[in-house]
Write an enzyme that holds these catalytic residues in place. Structure first.
Site, mmCIF file in Angstrom:
data_model
loop_
_atom_site.group_PDB
_atom_site.id
_atom_site.type_symbol
_atom_site.label_atom_id
_atom_site.label_comp_id
_atom_site.label_asym_id
_atom_site.label_seq_id
_atom_site.Cartn_x
_atom_site.Cartn_y
_atom_site.Cartn_z
ATOM 1 N N ASP A 1 0.844 -1.181 0.000
ATOM 2 C CA ASP A 1 0.000 0.000 0.000
ATOM 3 C C ASP A 1 0.890 1.245 0.000
ATOM 4 O OD1 ASP A 1 -3.218 0.523 0.958
ATOM 5 O OD2 ASP A 1 -1.813 2.208 1.132
ATOM 6 N N ILE A 2 0.501 2.239 -0.800
ATOM 7 C CA ILE A 2 1.314 3.453 -0.936
ATOM 8 C C ILE A 2 1.295 4.296 0.342
ATOM 9 C CG2 ILE A 2 -0.470 5.040 -1.839
ATOM 10 C CD1 ILE A 2 1.596 5.803 -4.047
ATOM 11 N N ASN B 1 -12.929 -3.333 2.388
ATOM 12 C CA ASN B 1 -13.869 -2.215 2.470
ATOM 13 C C ASN B 1 -14.797 -2.248 1.268
ATOM 14 O OD1 ASN B 1 -12.826 -1.055 4.862
ATOM 15 N ND2 ASN B 1 -11.129 -0.169 3.709
ATOM 16 N N GLY C 1 -15.771 3.376 3.553
ATOM 17 C CA GLY C 1 -14.679 4.232 3.100
ATOM 18 C C GLY C 1 -13.895 3.674 1.930
ATOM 19 N N GLN C 2 -14.525 2.798 1.150
ATOM 20 C CA GLN C 2 -13.807 2.278 -0.027
ATOM 21 C C GLN C 2 -13.451 3.442 -0.957
ATOM 22 O OE1 GLN C 2 -15.957 -0.580 -2.423
ATOM 23 N NE2 GLN C 2 -14.160 -1.049 -3.688
ATOM 24 N N SER C 3 -12.173 3.534 -1.294
ATOM 25 C CA SER C 3 -11.741 4.660 -2.136
ATOM 26 C C SER C 3 -11.284 4.218 -3.517
ATOM 27 C CB SER C 3 -10.622 5.439 -1.439
ATOM 28 O OG SER C 3 -9.521 4.594 -1.179
ATOM 29 N N HIS D 1 -10.263 -5.352 -3.397
ATOM 30 C CA HIS D 1 -8.927 -5.632 -2.868
ATOM 31 C C HIS D 1 -9.018 -6.070 -1.421
ATOM 32 C CE1 HIS D 1 -9.874 -1.336 -2.550
ATOM 33 N NE2 HIS D 1 -9.247 -1.331 -1.385
ATOM 34 N N LEU D 2 -8.130 -6.976 -1.054
ATOM 35 C CA LEU D 2 -7.957 -7.383 0.333
ATOM 36 C C LEU D 2 -6.816 -6.554 0.903
ATOM 37 C CD1 LEU D 2 -9.488 -9.876 -0.842
ATOM 38 C CD2 LEU D 2 -7.999 -11.319 0.565
ATOM 39 N N HIS D 3 -7.057 -5.896 2.041
ATOM 40 C CA HIS D 3 -5.954 -5.297 2.796
ATOM 41 C C HIS D 3 -5.419 -6.383 3.726
ATOM 42 C CE1 HIS D 3 -6.946 -0.887 2.196
ATOM 43 N NE2 HIS D 3 -8.133 -1.396 1.931
HETATM 44 P P1 5GP Z 1 -9.788 1.374 0.191
HETATM 45 O O1 5GP Z 1 -9.875 2.705 0.892
HETATM 46 O O2 5GP Z 1 -10.447 1.427 -1.174
HETATM 47 O O3 5GP Z 1 -10.226 0.211 1.009
HETATM 48 O O4 5GP Z 1 -8.238 1.116 -0.035
HETATM 49 C C1 5GP Z 1 -7.503 1.681 -1.072
HETATM 50 C C2 5GP Z 1 -6.051 1.620 -0.680
HETATM 51 O O5 5GP Z 1 -5.277 1.868 -1.832
HETATM 52 C C3 5GP Z 1 -5.638 2.668 0.369
HETATM 53 O O6 5GP Z 1 -5.115 2.019 1.515
HETATM 54 C C4 5GP Z 1 -4.605 3.515 -0.352
HETATM 55 O O7 5GP Z 1 -3.537 3.920 0.483
HETATM 56 C C5 5GP Z 1 -4.139 2.591 -1.467
HETATM 57 N N1 5GP Z 1 -3.687 3.277 -2.660
HETATM 58 C C6 5GP Z 1 -4.280 4.346 -3.262
HETATM 59 N N2 5GP Z 1 -3.610 4.709 -4.356
HETATM 60 C C7 5GP Z 1 -2.549 3.842 -4.455
HETATM 61 C C8 5GP Z 1 -1.482 3.713 -5.402
HETATM 62 O O8 5GP Z 1 -1.349 4.450 -6.370
HETATM 63 N N3 5GP Z 1 -0.581 2.721 -5.168
HETATM 64 C C9 5GP Z 1 -0.684 1.875 -4.096
HETATM 65 N N4 5GP Z 1 0.257 0.952 -3.974
HETATM 66 N N5 5GP Z 1 -1.689 1.967 -3.200
HETATM 67 C C10 5GP Z 1 -2.607 2.941 -3.377
#
Ligand code: 5GP
Ligand code: ZN
Length: 114
Positions: free
Chosen positions: A30-31, A87, A93-95, A100-102
């Protein structure tokens, strides 16, 4: 899928620190890590979220879960514990709308989540 960040990572157009890949899934760091170990495991196929999983979608997610188990071992959190989070939708808060699995570990994780 055009305009999908994670499809861009699958396609290699967007750089990522990839730690695992096979014919159906990809895993990368994760970034913006929320724990010492914070990996994302995604299917190569674009599926927006859990609500869009087809009847055969469970196989891919099940495989992603197996990969997460292996990565937890490789990253040294299998014994200490870890959390796998998916999420889904606005309240969670899915962004990024590519399922994806964290995989989070390496510190004590609070429960319940915020
Ligand atoms: P969500 O909020 O959808 O559950 O998780 C999205 C995740 O993607 C976040 O933890 C965020 O830090 C990560 N993320 C967003 N943009 C990028 C990217 O460009 N590269 C990587 N490796 N992770 C990203
Ligand atoms: Zn996508």
């Amino acid at each position: 899928m055009a305009d999908c960040l994670f499809c861009g990572i699958v396609g290699g157009e967007i750089p990522a620190d990839v730690v695992y890949r096979d014919e159906s899934v990809l895993a990368f760091r994760d970034i913006d890590p929320k724990a010492p170990v914070h990996l994302l495991i995604i299917p190569r196929q674009h599926i927006a979220d859990v609500t869009e999983l087809g009847d055969d979608g469970g196989a891919t997610i099940g495989h992603a879960m197996t990969v997460a188990r292996r990565l937890a071992q490789e990253n040294g959190v299998s014994g200490s514990g870890f959390r796998i989070v998916v999420n889904t939708g606005p309240d969670a808060g899915q962004s990024v709308h590519h399922i994806h699995l964290h995989l989070l570990g390496g510190r004590a994780l609070a429960w319940p989540p915020g």
